[in-house]
Scaffold this active site. Sequence first.
Site, mmCIF file in Angstrom:
data_model
loop_
_atom_site.group_PDB
_atom_site.id
_atom_site.type_symbol
_atom_site.label_atom_id
_atom_site.label_comp_id
_atom_site.label_asym_id
_atom_site.label_seq_id
_atom_site.Cartn_x
_atom_site.Cartn_y
_atom_site.Cartn_z
ATOM 1 C CD GLU A 89 -11.572 2.414 -3.557
ATOM 2 O OE1 GLU A 89 -11.147 1.034 -3.756
ATOM 3 O OE2 GLU A 89 -11.014 2.954 -2.505
ATOM 4 N NE ARG B 200 -3.638 -2.789 2.442
ATOM 5 C CZ ARG B 200 -4.669 -1.945 2.089
ATOM 6 N NH1 ARG B 200 -5.584 -2.061 0.746
ATOM 7 N NH2 ARG B 200 -4.962 -0.954 2.835
ATOM 8 N NE ARG C 253 -3.896 2.247 0.940
ATOM 9 C CZ ARG C 253 -3.647 3.592 0.215
ATOM 10 N NH1 ARG C 253 -2.665 4.155 -0.379
ATOM 11 N NH2 ARG C 253 -4.741 4.711 0.538
#
Length: 134
Positions: free
Chosen positions: A19, A61, A11
């Site tokens: 998105e 992440r 990330r």
Amino acid sequence: MCSSDLGTRVRMIGIDTPETKKEGTPVQPFGPEASEYTKKFCEGGTVRLVFDGERQDDYGRLLAHVYVGDRFLSEELIRKGLARVLYRHPYSDAMKDRFRAAENAAKREKRGIWSLPPVKRRGGETPPGPGIDF
């Protein structure tokens, strides 16, 4: 988000892209372009991660800045208007300043998300920002 051949998800610190795969959320404008740009960028050579604050998010992440050679993915996404800056997350002030400059350039040039009309909120308020309700 970059993924390695080993399946490690990264990330990117301090940015948010439109998105494309979030459940219950339609694909947002410039989301596919940001996703494709990120994929091609990460395939362009050896990916180098630079950590700046917390190393992992609540989803497991890795949190890092992503480079291929001397190219910096987050800054390029911001400059192209394919991402906006997140200032509330803990990362260096120097990087926030760098991101701010890239975002201001994208806004001035009305690139990507900054080319869209602002999203109106309930109550008639229209805050400054991209025409996407992130």
